[in-house]
Design an enzyme around this catalytic site. Structure first.
Site, short mmCIF file in Angstrom:
data_model
loop_
_atom_site.label_atom_id
_atom_site.label_comp_id
_atom_site.label_asym_id
_atom_site.label_seq_id
_atom_site.Cartn_x
_atom_site.Cartn_y
_atom_site.Cartn_z
N ALA A 72 21.12 -4.21 76.49
CA ALA A 72 21.13 -5.18 76.04
C ALA A 72 21.89 -4.85 74.59
O ALA A 72 21.73 -3.81 74.10
CB ALA A 72 20.23 -6.22 75.61
N GLN A 74 20.64 -5.86 71.05
CA GLN A 74 20.12 -5.16 70.65
C GLN A 74 19.57 -3.92 70.91
O GLN A 74 18.01 -3.75 70.62
CB GLN A 74 19.28 -5.63 69.67
CG GLN A 74 20.14 -6.55 69.20
CD GLN A 74 20.22 -6.24 68.09
OE1 GLN A 74 19.76 -5.08 67.70
NE2 GLN A 74 22.10 -6.82 66.70
N SER A 75 19.93 -3.43 71.85
CA SER A 75 18.78 -2.01 72.51
C SER A 75 18.55 -1.11 72.03
O SER A 75 19.38 -0.64 71.26
CB SER A 75 19.91 -1.25 74.03
OG SER A 75 19.17 -0.46 74.32
N ASN A 76 17.20 -0.85 71.78
CA ASN A 76 16.18 -0.43 71.02
C ASN A 76 17.15 1.01 71.61
O ASN A 76 16.76 2.31 70.73
CB ASN A 76 15.09 0.49 70.56
CG ASN A 76 15.29 -1.23 70.34
OD1 ASN A 76 14.97 -1.36 69.02
ND2 ASN A 76 13.51 -1.75 71.13
N ALA A 78 19.61 2.43 73.37
CA ALA A 78 20.94 2.78 73.38
C ALA A 78 21.36 3.58 71.74
O ALA A 78 21.50 4.39 71.01
CB ALA A 78 22.07 1.68 73.25
#
Length: 326
Positions: A72, A74-76, A78
């Site tokens: 997503a 705001q992917s942590n 990523a």
């Protein structure tokens, strides 16, 4: 057993376990502790660091010069993947999926998005009419034609390699809990890999601790089946035969309107943790999970003599992207 698998050290382990004395006193129930996996050290920390320590050696083994992953906005996951690639000198491409309708500019440009840029990752937004993993495959095929050798990491790093990180975490918890105090572990469950790794670790190390996942996205039965499937794959991988489906427990009453959509309970839980313990949760995962824990305590799910361990999976770097929600 886990020591036999290739691993690259990316984090600071073991992460500490702390008593949430102020919140415990305020709730007037069982004693609550927190496992600080927000302190793993990689790119502000988080649970994906444990997974990447086992996934990245496979990328190197396959001689990858490009790591591709999805998540997503705001992917942590990523953000931590971008950081791991920076350390190892491998290019990183993140295919981002827009799951939050009418997102403000801050959500699209600050928080983890800004950090991905700092770590040098390339980001591509998936068209709304396409499946994010299929779109990522199209990009990988195109990069292969250009001469690259890409390696794909699934959403959340949730596969049999990533889950080794949380089988190892279960061992870490058992070793830290030398007096066998903990009766329950509570955590956010989304892509399922962290939850599945703990379940596989519970089976492998024959622990009696009850593990409860607070869903941040899917319905109870769907999430339980996903976690069980992932845990079974992990158990097969490490040759553990004692996995029991009844040990996969999910509560789904705290999702709200959907993934990444703030809830009043999440906001109250995040503020409570900040103002009572000076610990920052995140709006998508640990905030909703701690809301679930608070509610279960208030409903009398636990005995006062229980000892609860909450897994802080990180993600506070995303808080600036959610200023609008508060």
């Amino acid at each position: 057993m886990i020591d036999n698998f290739p691993r690259i050290r990316l984090g600071h382990f073991p992460t500490p376990i702390e008593s949430l004395q102020n919140i415990t006193k305020g709730l007037g129930g069982p004693e609550i502790f927190i496992k600080r996996d927000d302190c793993t050290g990689l790119a502000t920390g988080g649970n994906k660091t444990r997974k990447l320590e086992f996934i990245m050696p496979d990328a190197i083994k396959n001689k990858a010069d490009l790591v591709v992953t999805v998540g997503a906005i705001q992917s942590n996951h990523a953000r931590q993947t971008a950081a791991a690639c920076a350390i190892l000198g491998i290019k990183c491409l993140i295919v981002l999926e827009q799951r939050l309708a009418n997102a403000p500019e801050s959500y699209m440009n600050s928080g983890n998005i800004f950090l991905n840029k700092i770590f040098g990752a390339e980001m591509v937004l998936c068209p709304t009419n396409k499946n994010v993993e299929e779109f990522a495959k199209e990009i990988m095929d195109d990069r292969k034609r250009q001469g690259a050798n890409p390696y794909f990491i699934p959403v959340g790093g949730s596969n049999h390699l990533g889950e080794l990180g949380y089988i190892e975490c279960m061992r870490e918890i058992i070793e830290q809990d030398s007096e066998k105090l903990f009766t329950h572990i509570i955590l956010a469950t989304g892509s399922g890999g962290t939850h599945a790794g703990l379940i596989a670790g519970k089976a492998h190390y024959q622990s009696d601790i009850e593990i409860i996942g607070i869903s941040i996205k899917d319905k109870k039965l769907d999430q339980e089946e996903k976690v069980f499937r992932l845990a079974k794959n992990s158990c097969d991988f490490i040759q553990c035969k004692s996995l029991d489906r009844k040990n996969v427990i999910v509560e789904d009453a705290y999702v709200g309107e959907g993934y990444a959509i703030p809830t009043e309970g999440m906001k109250k839980a995040l503020k409570l943790m900040a103002r009572k313990e000076a610990i920052l949760l995140d709006p998508v995962y640990s905030g909703k999970a701690f809301d679930g824990l608070i509610d279960l305590v208030k409903k009398g799910y636990f005995k006062d003599s229980d000892k609860i361990l909450f897994i802080h999976t990180g993600g506070s770097a995303a808080i600036p992207a959610y200023e609008w929600a508060f």
